[in-house]
Design a protein around this motif. Structure first.
Motif, mmCIF file in Angstrom:
data_model
loop_
_atom_site.group_PDB
_atom_site.id
_atom_site.type_symbol
_atom_site.label_atom_id
_atom_site.label_comp_id
_atom_site.label_asym_id
_atom_site.label_seq_id
_atom_site.Cartn_x
_atom_site.Cartn_y
_atom_site.Cartn_z
ATOM 1 N N VAL A 98 0.878 -1.229 -0.036
ATOM 2 C CA VAL A 98 0.163 -0.362 0.243
ATOM 3 C C VAL A 98 0.862 1.018 0.051
ATOM 4 O O VAL A 98 0.881 1.570 -0.596
ATOM 5 N N ASN A 99 1.854 1.153 0.536
ATOM 6 C CA ASN A 99 3.334 2.745 0.868
ATOM 7 C C ASN A 99 3.646 2.542 -0.400
ATOM 8 O O ASN A 99 3.904 3.166 -0.814
ATOM 9 N N THR A 100 4.051 1.276 -1.150
ATOM 10 C CA THR A 100 4.661 1.585 -2.429
ATOM 11 C C THR A 100 4.349 2.610 -3.431
ATOM 12 O O THR A 100 4.173 3.087 -4.508
ATOM 13 N N ALA A 101 2.534 1.517 -3.794
ATOM 14 C CA ALA A 101 2.049 2.363 -4.283
ATOM 15 C C ALA A 101 1.627 3.692 -4.154
ATOM 16 O O ALA A 101 1.366 4.450 -5.107
ATOM 17 N N ASN A 102 1.365 3.779 -3.244
ATOM 18 C CA ASN A 102 0.825 5.486 -2.429
ATOM 19 C C ASN A 102 2.165 6.012 -3.213
ATOM 20 O O ASN A 102 1.337 7.550 -3.002
ATOM 21 N N SER A 140 1.838 9.305 -5.921
ATOM 22 C CA SER A 140 2.390 10.837 -4.940
ATOM 23 C C SER A 140 3.981 10.977 -5.905
ATOM 24 O O SER A 140 3.867 12.549 -6.505
ATOM 25 N N HIS A 141 5.283 10.351 -5.862
ATOM 26 C CA HIS A 141 6.144 11.176 -6.725
ATOM 27 C C HIS A 141 5.757 11.089 -7.853
ATOM 28 O O HIS A 141 5.596 12.360 -8.719
ATOM 29 N N ALA A 194 21.296 17.910 -13.802
ATOM 30 C CA ALA A 194 21.842 17.926 -12.979
ATOM 31 C C ALA A 194 21.712 16.996 -11.366
ATOM 32 O O ALA A 194 22.324 16.323 -10.568
ATOM 33 N N GLU A 195 20.176 18.144 -10.779
ATOM 34 C CA GLU A 195 19.834 17.465 -9.620
ATOM 35 C C GLU A 195 19.567 15.851 -9.779
ATOM 36 O O GLU A 195 19.714 14.788 -8.182
ATOM 37 N N THR A 196 19.041 15.925 -10.707
ATOM 38 C CA THR A 196 18.524 14.037 -10.850
ATOM 39 C C THR A 196 19.835 13.451 -10.784
ATOM 40 O O THR A 196 20.128 12.361 -10.221
ATOM 41 N N ARG A 197 20.923 13.950 -11.141
ATOM 42 C CA ARG A 197 22.069 13.447 -11.885
ATOM 43 C C ARG A 197 22.913 12.928 -9.722
ATOM 44 O O ARG A 197 23.307 11.672 -9.381
ATOM 45 N N ASP A 198 22.542 13.945 -8.805
ATOM 46 C CA ASP A 198 23.033 13.911 -7.525
ATOM 47 C C ASP A 198 21.858 13.038 -6.836
ATOM 48 O O ASP A 198 22.997 12.457 -5.900
ATOM 49 N N ARG A 199 21.057 13.392 -6.903
ATOM 50 C CA ARG A 199 20.788 11.883 -6.063
ATOM 51 C C ARG A 199 20.655 10.182 -7.196
ATOM 52 O O ARG A 199 20.356 10.230 -5.754
ATOM 53 N N GLN A 200 21.154 10.027 -7.462
ATOM 54 C CA GLN A 200 21.767 9.274 -8.492
ATOM 55 C C GLN A 200 22.422 8.633 -7.590
ATOM 56 O O GLN A 200 23.080 7.773 -7.134
ATOM 57 N N SER A 201 23.864 9.422 -7.993
ATOM 58 C CA SER A 201 24.635 9.440 -6.944
ATOM 59 C C SER A 201 24.519 9.532 -5.472
ATOM 60 O O SER A 201 25.285 8.281 -4.602
ATOM 61 N N ARG A 259 13.489 -2.957 -0.596
ATOM 62 C CA ARG A 259 13.196 -2.740 -2.208
ATOM 63 C C ARG A 259 12.866 -1.103 -1.729
ATOM 64 O O ARG A 259 12.636 -0.823 -3.110
ATOM 65 N N GLN A 260 12.817 -0.376 -0.925
ATOM 66 C CA GLN A 260 12.923 1.159 -0.966
ATOM 67 C C GLN A 260 14.003 1.457 -1.451
ATOM 68 O O GLN A 260 14.492 2.314 -2.130
ATOM 69 N N ILE A 261 15.256 0.770 -1.131
ATOM 70 C CA ILE A 261 16.178 1.103 -2.687
ATOM 71 C C ILE A 261 16.112 1.596 -3.896
ATOM 72 O O ILE A 261 16.567 1.500 -4.762
ATOM 73 N N LYS A 262 15.104 0.022 -4.404
ATOM 74 C CA LYS A 262 14.953 -0.774 -5.289
ATOM 75 C C LYS A 262 13.995 0.439 -6.029
ATOM 76 O O LYS A 262 14.488 0.754 -7.046
ATOM 77 N N ASP A 263 13.410 0.736 -5.348
ATOM 78 C CA ASP A 263 12.082 1.468 -5.473
ATOM 79 C C ASP A 263 12.730 3.325 -6.141
ATOM 80 O O ASP A 263 12.463 4.010 -6.958
ATOM 81 N N HIS A 264 13.794 3.489 -5.389
ATOM 82 C CA HIS A 264 14.535 5.149 -5.378
ATOM 83 C C HIS A 264 14.926 5.046 -6.866
ATOM 84 O O HIS A 264 14.924 5.795 -7.185
ATOM 85 N N LYS A 265 15.828 3.555 -7.279
ATOM 86 C CA LYS A 265 16.815 3.697 -8.024
ATOM 87 C C LYS A 265 15.484 4.278 -9.077
ATOM 88 O O LYS A 265 15.875 5.097 -10.603
ATOM 89 N N LYS A 266 14.160 3.453 -9.323
ATOM 90 C CA LYS A 266 13.404 2.912 -10.369
ATOM 91 C C LYS A 266 12.708 4.381 -10.460
ATOM 92 O O LYS A 266 12.640 5.246 -11.486
ATOM 93 N N GLN A 267 12.703 5.166 -9.384
ATOM 94 C CA GLN A 267 11.904 6.728 -9.663
ATOM 95 C C GLN A 267 12.637 7.385 -10.089
ATOM 96 O O GLN A 267 12.947 8.448 -11.162
ATOM 97 N N ILE A 268 14.861 7.643 -9.595
ATOM 98 C CA ILE A 268 15.758 8.590 -10.128
ATOM 99 C C ILE A 268 15.308 8.415 -11.640
ATOM 100 O O ILE A 268 16.108 8.784 -12.486
ATOM 101 N N GLU A 269 16.336 6.989 -12.163
ATOM 102 C CA GLU A 269 16.063 6.433 -13.283
ATOM 103 C C GLU A 269 14.707 6.935 -14.041
ATOM 104 O O GLU A 269 14.699 7.154 -15.364
#
Length: 646
Positions: free
Chosen positions: A371-375, A379-380, A404-411, A582-592
């Motif tokens: 539920v949190n992941t879907a929300n 939301s993002h 540039a901001e997004t690549r900083d997030r990626q780093s 899974r949070q790390i994986k989801d974060h990666k997915k959002q950045i990409e």
């Protein structure tokens, strides 16, 4: 309440369980469809699905001989056959503990385990996994008469040497003396140790299972009944005879077997005062009859130390006859409706609540996380859309700044991954210590060393001291695991806190390994062990038999509990850090996804409006994903529990 209503309640429970299974299977498919499945989630869901599909509601009927126990089972569940299906004629009836259920794969049968199997160092649970050790009789479910005749094998007896009867635990010299039997050459014993009966009765097909226990002697000589089967039953129905009240043997069953099986709980326990028809007095009339029943109930409740409302006066004989003849007046006179009402409402309601809490315990955290992941994903995406609506994408500097901001997030994400891997390596070492502390080899080392010492004891006192030492050693072994568990729990909490505080991860309540439930279960075994150790029966019994009984019941039960703790520790360790991963994986997915979207917009020759429309379209599957999940949660009927736990 009529038996029809019990069948309806049972059917309702069966439908609820089937709907729950379907909803969980849909959830499993949902995880796969949206790329959220992993080994831990799949294993957890498969385990709970297996548990639901194999779920049974077990009612255990316990009484001394000649209390009308089997007649009550016939009246409550099998009256529509039109005959007295299970043997319940006057005198001794069922001679071996009997389990009645439906085995969809095996079909209709009676399986009988020979009485001599008691001499072997194997538990009933182990024998059940060896079908060839059982004598099988086929049942013709289209012929109640054939079934009735086949069931007569349950009361089969044979004569054996007194020495063999003694070794089997079926010769009691003191009891025989009170019956005027002195030094016989042969003794009559049951042919069978245990019976398994399967046939497709509607209630059995929907998950009802019945345990019929034949008196104090069976409970005393088959401790597995008291230690495993009775405690695991959804309800115990304990029968007294109305004309005798609580006898000495009734009280012994109550104190040593029923109370122990129910521990401090009184849920799932009914006392039935059967044979109230024997108290009828034609001269006294109905008023005297009612007063006599109430008086006997009051006396029995005082002796058993329970509420009078917990005792159900019944005539199983009248109830069976009334149902076969469709005689409503006689059925009312039998007073069976109050007992059936208790089973229909209280027991089935409690069973449903227990099963719902088990499902919630096992998969509630997974669903909350989904539920949190879907929300969060929706939301993002919505926030990104609003941000892009305000950006002038014709301004190359602005687009470059966003990139540039997004690549900083990626780093930063890569740093998160590196720190997570480091934390996971520390956790793996700690989890391995926990798993090893519960390893079978370590447990067996304690158990078999103790068996050698107990067997070699030269005196009864020495044997009892070594038995106590065995349980003390097992308690110490578990305490080591408890200490390691506490260290492991602190580590998991620290890892979660670190990623929340330092890297801004969403706060997740970590799932912690629960060893307390195994502690409580083992303490019950240790209490039973102390009662066994100090009992007069141990003092009077040959040492080899004592050791065999100890290891085939109490020690076997302790091993099962510790084995479950070991398996649970492995399963938990495999998934303890999965929510973070899974949070790390989801974060990666959002950045990409954000980088890809910026590149598309930057390279696109379309208008800003067209690009925005494209982003809006990407919200549709995310909304559908969340809506599908909400429908599944509603189907599981877990919304309230999930809200409380989130």
């Amino acid at each position: 309440m009529r038996n029809l209503e019990f069948k309806e309640k049972m059917h309702e429970y069966s439908i609820w369980r089937a709907n729950l299974v379907q909803a969980i299977e849909m959830y499993q498919q949902w995880l796969t469809r949206y790329g959220m499945d992993d080994a831990h989630r799949t294993n957890t869901l498969l385990n709970i699905l297996s548990s639901l599909k194999n779920d049974r509601i077990t009612l255990a009927f316990v009484a001394e001989f000649s209390r009308g126990k089997t007649e009550l089972i016939n009246a409550m569940f099998f009256a529509e056959s039109g005959v007295r299906l299970l043997p319940s004629s006057p005198g001794r009836t069922t001679m071996s503990p009997t389990e009645i259920f439906y085995d969809a794969e095996g079909g209709s049968y009676i399986r009988l385990l020979n009485i001599e199997s008691r001499l072997e160092d194997m538990s009933l649970a182990e024998f059940k996994n060896i079908p060839e050790r059982w004598t099988q009789l086929e049942l013709n479910c289209d012929s109640p008469t054939q079934m009735q005749n086949a069931f007569k094998e349950l009361i089969a007896t044979k004569k054996v040497d007194r020495e063999l009867a003694d070794r089997l635990g079926l010769w009691n010299e003191r009891e025989a003396a009170t019956q005027g039997v002195m030094n016989p050459d042969t003794v009559e014993i049951p042919c069978w140790r245990h019976a398994l009966i399967s046939f497709p009765h509607p209630l059995l097909k929907e998950g009802l299972s019945i345990i019929d226990t034949p008196g104090l002697n069976a409970l005393g000589t088959e401790p597995e009944l008291t230690l495993n089967m009775l405690p695991s039953a959804q309800a115990i129905i304990f029968l007294l005879a109305a004309d005798t009240g609580v006898t000495k043997s009734d009280l012994e069953i109550w104190m040593n077997h029923i109370n122990r099986a129910r521990s401090a709980k009184k849920q799932g326990l009914a006392v039935v005062m059967n044979k109230i028809d024997a108290m009828w007095d034609d001269l006294g009339g109905s008023n005297d009859y009612d007063r006599s029943i109430k008086s006997q109930i009051k006396a029995s409740a005082t002796i058993l130390k329970i509420d009078e409302e917990s005792i159900f006066p019944v005539s199983a004989k009248q109830a069976l006859l009334a149902k076969i003849k469709s005689d409503k007046e006689l059925l009312a006179k039998s007073r069976i409706s109050a007992l059936e009402n208790y089973l229909s409402n209280d027991i089935l309601r409690d069973k449903r609540n227990i099963m719902a809490s088990i499902v919630m315990r096992d998969i509630g955290s997974l669903i909350n996380e989904s539920v949190n992941t879907a929300n969060t994903a929706l939301s993002h995406a919505s926030e990104q859309l609003e941000e892009f609506r305000k950006v002038d994408f014709h301004n190359q500097d602005m687009t470059g700044k966003l990139m540039a901001e997004t690549r900083d997030r990626q780093s930063l994400y890569m740093a998160n991954v590196e720190n997570f891997q480091s934390s996971r390596r520390v956790f793996i070492v700690q989890a391995k210590m926990l798993i090893n502390s519960l390893a079978e080899e370590r447990i067996n080392e304690v158990i078999y060393a103790a068996k050698h010492d107990i067997s070699k004891s030269l005196t009864t006192i020495g044997m009892k001291q070594n038995i106590r030492k065995l349980f003390d050693d097992l308690r110490d072994l578990l305490q080591d695991s408890v200490d390691i568990t506490n260290e492991t729990r602190r580590l998991v909490k620290a890892i979660h806190k670190k990623f929340k505080d330092e890297y801004g991860f969403k706060e997740i309540e970590p799932i912690l390994f629960d060893i307390k439930k195994y502690q409580l279960e083992l303490e019950e075994v240790f209490e039973e062990g102390e009662a066994f150790r100090t009992s007069a029966k141990v003092t009077m019994t040959e040492q080899g038999i004592v050791v065999d009984k100890l290891y085939s019941t109490l020690v076997a039960k302790a091993k099962v509990i510790l084995g479950r703790a070991h398996d649970d520790a492995i399963s938990w360790s495999n998934g303890a850090l999965s929510p973070l991963a899974r949070q790390i994986k989801d974060h990666k997915k959002q950045i990409e996804g954000r980088l890809q979207m910026l590149r598309k917009i930057n390279e696109s020759k379309g208008t800003v409006a067209e690009n925005i429309a494209h982003l809006e379209a990407e919200l549709v599957p995310l909304k559908r994903q969340r809506e599908e999940l909400a429908i599944m949660i509603k189907s599981m009927q877990l919304e309230g529990q999930l809200a409380e736990s989130s």
